[in-house]
Design a protein around this motif. Structure first.
Motif, PDB file in Angstrom:
ATOM      1  N   SER A  29       0.833  -1.208   0.000  1.00 28.25           N
ATOM      2  CA  SER A  29       0.000   0.000   0.000  1.00 28.25           C
ATOM      3  C   SER A  29       0.865   1.256   0.000  1.00 28.25           C
ATOM      4  CB  SER A  29      -0.913   0.006   1.230  1.00 28.25           C
ATOM      5  OG  SER A  29      -0.148  -0.039   2.423  1.00 28.25           O
ATOM      6  N   GLY A  30       0.437   2.217  -0.801  1.00 27.33           N
ATOM      7  CA  GLY A  30       1.175   3.474  -0.907  1.00 27.33           C
ATOM      8  C   GLY A  30       2.188   3.506  -2.026  1.00 27.33           C
ATOM      9  N   TYR A  61       1.839   0.888   5.117  1.00 24.97           N
ATOM     10  CA  TYR A  61       2.804  -0.045   5.719  1.00 24.97           C
ATOM     11  C   TYR A  61       4.222   0.515   5.719  1.00 24.97           C
ATOM     12  CZ  TYR A  61       4.965  -4.482   6.993  1.00 24.97           C
ATOM     13  OH  TYR A  61       5.671  -5.454   7.640  1.00 24.97           O
ATOM     14  N   PHE A  62       4.678   1.033   4.591  1.00 19.49           N
ATOM     15  CA  PHE A  62       6.017   1.607   4.501  1.00 19.49           C
ATOM     16  C   PHE A  62       6.008   3.133   4.491  1.00 19.49           C
ATOM     17  CE2 PHE A  62       7.305  -2.591   2.772  1.00 19.49           C
ATOM     18  CZ  PHE A  62       8.498  -2.762   3.445  1.00 19.49           C
ATOM     19  N   PHE A  63       4.855   3.732   4.317  1.00 20.98           N
ATOM     20  CA  PHE A  63       4.787   5.172   4.062  1.00 20.98           C
ATOM     21  C   PHE A  63       3.758   5.846   4.961  1.00 20.98           C
ATOM     22  CE2 PHE A  63       5.651   2.924   0.100  1.00 20.98           C
ATOM     23  CZ  PHE A  63       6.785   3.563  -0.375  1.00 20.98           C
ATOM     24  N   ILE A  64       3.937   7.161   5.089  1.00 25.08           N
ATOM     25  CA  ILE A  64       2.867   8.044   5.530  1.00 25.08           C
ATOM     26  C   ILE A  64       2.589   8.972   4.357  1.00 25.08           C
ATOM     27  CG2 ILE A  64       2.178   9.868   7.106  1.00 25.08           C
ATOM     28  CD1 ILE A  64       3.881   8.564   9.251  1.00 25.08           C
ATOM     29  N   ASP A  71       1.433  11.928  -2.451  1.00 23.25           N
ATOM     30  CA  ASP A  71       2.394  12.767  -1.717  1.00 23.25           C
ATOM     31  C   ASP A  71       2.983  12.017  -0.525  1.00 23.25           C
ATOM     32  OD1 ASP A  71       3.877  15.015  -0.983  1.00 23.25           O
ATOM     33  OD2 ASP A  71       2.237  15.843   0.259  1.00 23.25           O
ATOM     34  N   CYS A  72       3.425  10.786  -0.784  1.00 27.10           N
ATOM     35  CA  CYS A  72       3.960   9.957   0.293  1.00 27.10           C
ATOM     36  C   CYS A  72       5.381  10.367   0.648  1.00 27.10           C
ATOM     37  CB  CYS A  72       3.950   8.485  -0.121  1.00 27.10           C
ATOM     38  SG  CYS A  72       2.294   7.842  -0.430  1.00 27.10           S
ATOM     39  N   GLY A  73       5.726  10.208   1.886  1.00 25.71           N
ATOM     40  CA  GLY A  73       7.085  10.460   2.330  1.00 25.71           C
ATOM     41  C   GLY A  73       7.994   9.294   2.003  1.00 25.71           C
ATOM     42  N   PRO A  74       9.257   9.346   2.458  1.00 25.59           N
ATOM     43  CA  PRO A  74      10.193   8.240   2.201  1.00 25.59           C
ATOM     44  C   PRO A  74       9.709   6.948   2.863  1.00 25.59           C
ATOM     45  CG  PRO A  74      11.345  10.198   3.011  1.00 25.59           C
ATOM     46  CD  PRO A  74       9.890  10.444   3.213  1.00 25.59           C
ATOM     47  N   ALA A  75      10.098   5.831   2.255  1.00 29.04           N
ATOM     48  CA  ALA A  75       9.745   4.522   2.814  1.00 29.04           C
ATOM     49  C   ALA A  75      10.687   4.192   3.968  1.00 29.04           C
ATOM     50  CB  ALA A  75       9.847   3.452   1.735  1.00 29.04           C
TER      51      ALA A  75
END
Length: 249
Positions: A29-30, A61-64, A71-75
Motif C-alpha cells: 500500500s502506498g 505499511y512503509f509510508f505516511i 504525496d507519500c514520504g520516504p519509505a
C-alpha cells in the motif's frame, strides 16, 4: 464420501493464496495510485496545523501519505507513527508524541507498531514457505503434516500482527478524535488484514484434516477386509484313511 488428502490440500492452497494476496495488498500500500493500493491505509486523520504535517495524513505499511495515498514520504521499515509530523510538534495529540523517532512518537506507539510491523513480515515469510510445501501436501500425508505445522506458525505470527495493528491504529484514531480532529481507520487495510487471518485459519485447518484423511480411509478399508468372511479349512479323513483338507467358503 470422505475427502482425500489431495482434495483437502488443494482447498488449503486456494485459501492460502487468498491470504497471501491480501497480505501483499497491505504491504504494498502506498506504492502506486492504483486501486486497491490507493485505498489501503491503516489510519486517516486530520493533521492540519500540526508542525511539519500534511493537511490529511494516511498511515500505510512503509509510508505516511497524503489524501488518496499521494504525496507519500520516504519509505521506512517499522515506520514510527509520529513521522507524520516533525520533532517536538505543536498541536499534535499529546498521547501520540514522545521522545522516540526523533521526538515524534511516544513509547507506546513506537513499540506497538514496530512489533506489529515485524510480525506481518514473519507471517508473510511463513505463509510463502507453506505455499511451497503445499505442493508436497498434494502428494502425501507427510507433506500435509509439514504444511500444517508451518501454516500454524504463520497463523500465530499473523494473529499477533493483526492484533497489534488493530490496537495501535484504533487507539491512534481515538486520540485524534479526543483532540477534536476527524479520524477513521482504513476499511480496506483492516478488511484485508482480518480477511487474510481468516483465510489462513481455514487453510491451516484443512492442511491438518488432510494429514489424517487417508489414514482414516485406510483404516476403514482394512476393517472391511478383516470383516469379510474368509475361507476356513479343516481336515477330514478320506475313505482310505488319509487326511485331506476341505475348504469352506
Amino acid at each position: 464420501m470422505a475427502l482425500s488428502h489431495t482434495t483437502f490440500s488443494l482447498l488449503s492452497m486456494i485459501f492460502l493464496s487468498g491470504s497471501l494476496v491480501m497480505l501483499w495488498f497491505i504491504i504494498l500500500s502506498g506504492l502506486t495510485s492504483t486501486s486497491p493500493l490507493s485505498k489501503t491505509f491503516f489510519l486517516r486523520a486530520d493533521t492540519s496545523g500540526i508542525t511539519g504535517s500534511r493537511p490529511i495524513s494516511q498511515w500505510a505499511y512503509f509510508f505516511i501519505c497524503g489524501d488518496g495515498n499521494t504525496d507519500c514520504g520516504p519509505a521506512y521499515p517499522a515506520l514510527p507513527a509520529g513521522y507524520a509530523w516533525s520533532g517536538k510538534p505543536s498541536n499534535a495529540p499529546a498521547e501520540l508524541v514522545g521522545s522516540y523517532g526523533g521526538d515524534t512518537t511516544s513509547f507506546t506507539y513506537w513499540y506497538m507498531w514496530r512489533f506489529g510491523w515485524v510480525f506481518f513480515l514473519l507471517a508473510l515469510l511463513f505463509e510463502v514457505l507453506t505455499f511451497f510445501t503445499g505442493f508436497l501436501a498434494l502428494c502425501s500425508r507427510l507433506g500435509s503434516a509439514i504444511s500444517g505445522l508451518i501454516a500454524l506458525a504463520a497463523l500465530l505470527f499473523l494473529t499477533i500482527a493483526v492484533s497489534l495493528m488493530t490496537a495501535t491504529f484504533v487507539k491512534m484514531r481515538n486520540a485524534f478524535i479526543a483532540d477534536g480532529r476527524d479520524a477513521s481507520i482504513g476499511t480496506y487495510a483492516f478488511g484485508f488484514a482480518w480477511g487474510a487471518w481468516a483465510a489462513l485459519l481455514v487453510s491451516t485447518i484443512l492442511f491438518c484434516l488432510g494429514r489424517h484423511s487417508n489414514k482414516a480411509d485406510g483404516a476403514v478399508s482394512q476393517r472391511r477386509t478383516w470383516g469379510r468372511r474368509s475361507k476356513s479349512t479343516r481336515s477330514r479323513k478320506s475313505y482310505d484313511g488319509r487326511r485331506v483338507k476341505e475348504e469352506y467358503p
